[in-house]
Motif scaffolding. Structure first.
Motif, PDB file in Angstrom:
ATOM      1  N   ALA A  61      25.509   9.478  18.729  1.00 55.47           N
ATOM      2  CA  ALA A  61      26.563   8.555  18.306  1.00 55.47           C
ATOM      3  C   ALA A  61      26.628   7.341  19.232  1.00 55.47           C
ATOM      4  O   ALA A  61      26.815   6.203  18.774  1.00 55.47           O
ATOM      5  CB  ALA A  61      27.911   9.282  18.264  1.00 55.47           C
ATOM      6  N   ILE A  62      26.456   7.585  20.527  1.00 60.36           N
ATOM      7  CA  ILE A  62      26.458   6.480  21.496  1.00 60.36           C
ATOM      8  C   ILE A  62      25.318   5.515  21.189  1.00 60.36           C
ATOM      9  O   ILE A  62      25.510   4.297  21.184  1.00 60.36           O
ATOM     10  CB  ILE A  62      26.327   7.016  22.940  1.00 60.36           C
ATOM     11  N   LEU A  63      24.150   6.053  20.922  1.00 57.45           N
ATOM     12  CA  LEU A  63      23.003   5.202  20.618  1.00 57.45           C
ATOM     13  C   LEU A  63      23.238   4.403  19.339  1.00 57.45           C
ATOM     14  O   LEU A  63      22.883   3.230  19.256  1.00 57.45           O
ATOM     15  CB  LEU A  63      21.728   6.040  20.517  1.00 57.45           C
ATOM     16  N   ARG A  64      23.848   5.029  18.363  1.00 59.63           N
ATOM     17  CA  ARG A  64      24.171   4.322  17.125  1.00 59.63           C
ATOM     18  C   ARG A  64      25.180   3.212  17.374  1.00 59.63           C
ATOM     19  O   ARG A  64      25.067   2.112  16.839  1.00 59.63           O
ATOM     20  CB  ARG A  64      24.710   5.291  16.078  1.00 59.63           C
ATOM     21  N   ASP A  65      26.161   3.489  18.233  1.00 57.91           N
ATOM     22  CA  ASP A  65      27.207   2.508  18.531  1.00 57.91           C
ATOM     23  C   ASP A  65      26.682   1.315  19.316  1.00 57.91           C
ATOM     24  O   ASP A  65      27.100   0.182  19.085  1.00 57.91           O
ATOM     25  CB  ASP A  65      28.327   3.141  19.373  1.00 57.91           C
ATOM     26  N   LYS A  66      25.816   1.562  20.260  1.00 56.59           N
ATOM     27  CA  LYS A  66      25.453   0.555  21.259  1.00 56.59           C
ATOM     28  C   LYS A  66      24.176  -0.217  20.979  1.00 56.59           C
ATOM     29  O   LYS A  66      23.963  -1.278  21.568  1.00 56.59           O
ATOM     30  CB  LYS A  66      25.346   1.203  22.645  1.00 56.59           C
ATOM     31  N   LEU A  67      23.292   0.299  20.143  1.00 55.33           N
ATOM     32  CA  LEU A  67      21.985  -0.332  19.970  1.00 55.33           C
ATOM     33  C   LEU A  67      21.801  -0.871  18.552  1.00 55.33           C
ATOM     34  O   LEU A  67      22.228  -0.241  17.585  1.00 55.33           O
ATOM     35  CB  LEU A  67      20.871   0.671  20.273  1.00 55.33           C
TER      36      LEU A  67
END
Length: 180
Positions: free
Chosen positions: A114-120
């Motif tokens: 989820a973090i990767l989806r949010d930030k990249l």
């Protein structure tokens, strides 16, 4: 940006490491817990069941209350279960601990993606996901070797102490690197 990527890598690493690190100790674990190896081979499935159960809820919950609390809670659950894993005295307790470890690892795993989806953006996310996939694929090779090296000098509970340390480091990373 790098801090989010490193935090995601650390969170993802719990999943494959906890599967493969203890496998070299399985004969000794079975002997010490008065079980057969075949009775404890189900621990792999039990761990994955804990992960799968959690993934259904952790993603949605992290959307509602935030990534940080779910990552921290997952790391704490994993850490405590790993610590308990080093002290179990029977096969039933061992299997329960493995299920709880799966719950913690599953929470961390979902949040990492989820973090990767949010930030990249899409282009960078594809590159990072390739690296994450590489880590996930290489750990089944590296973790048993690390486990074997640990067991050359220490008994099998040290494998779970190692996992405890990993969970504690993930909690620290989630606490410091994820937005409140």
């Amino acid at each position: 940006m790098t801090r989010f990527i490193l935090c995601s890598f650390a969170l993802v690493l719990l999943y494959p490491t906890a599967i493969d690190l203890y496998l070299v100790g399985l004969p000794q674990i079975a002997r010490d817990l008065g079980a057969s190896e075949s009775q404890l081979h189900i621990a792999f499935s039990v761990y994955l069941a804990g992960m799968a159960t959690t993934m259904v809820f952790a993603g949605k919950l992290s959307d509602v209350i935030g990534r940080r609390p779910i990552a921290i809670a997952g790391a704490i659950i994993f850490t405590l279960a790993s610590l308990l894993g080093s002290t179990v005295e029977n096969s039933q307790s061992f299997l329960i601990v493995r299920f709880i470890q799966g719950i913690g690892a599953g929470s961390c795993y979902v949040v990492a993606f989820a973090i990767l989806r949010d930030k990249l953006d899409d282009k960078h996310r594809a590159k990072v996901l390739s690296m994450v996939n590489g880590i996930t694929c290489i750990m089944p090779v590296i973790a048993p070797v690390i486990g074997h090296l640990i067991m050359l000098s220490f008994p099998w509970p040290s494998l779970f102490i190692t996992m405890t340390a990993m969970g504690g480091m993930d909690r620290n990373k989630a606490t410091h690197y994820l937005n409140k």
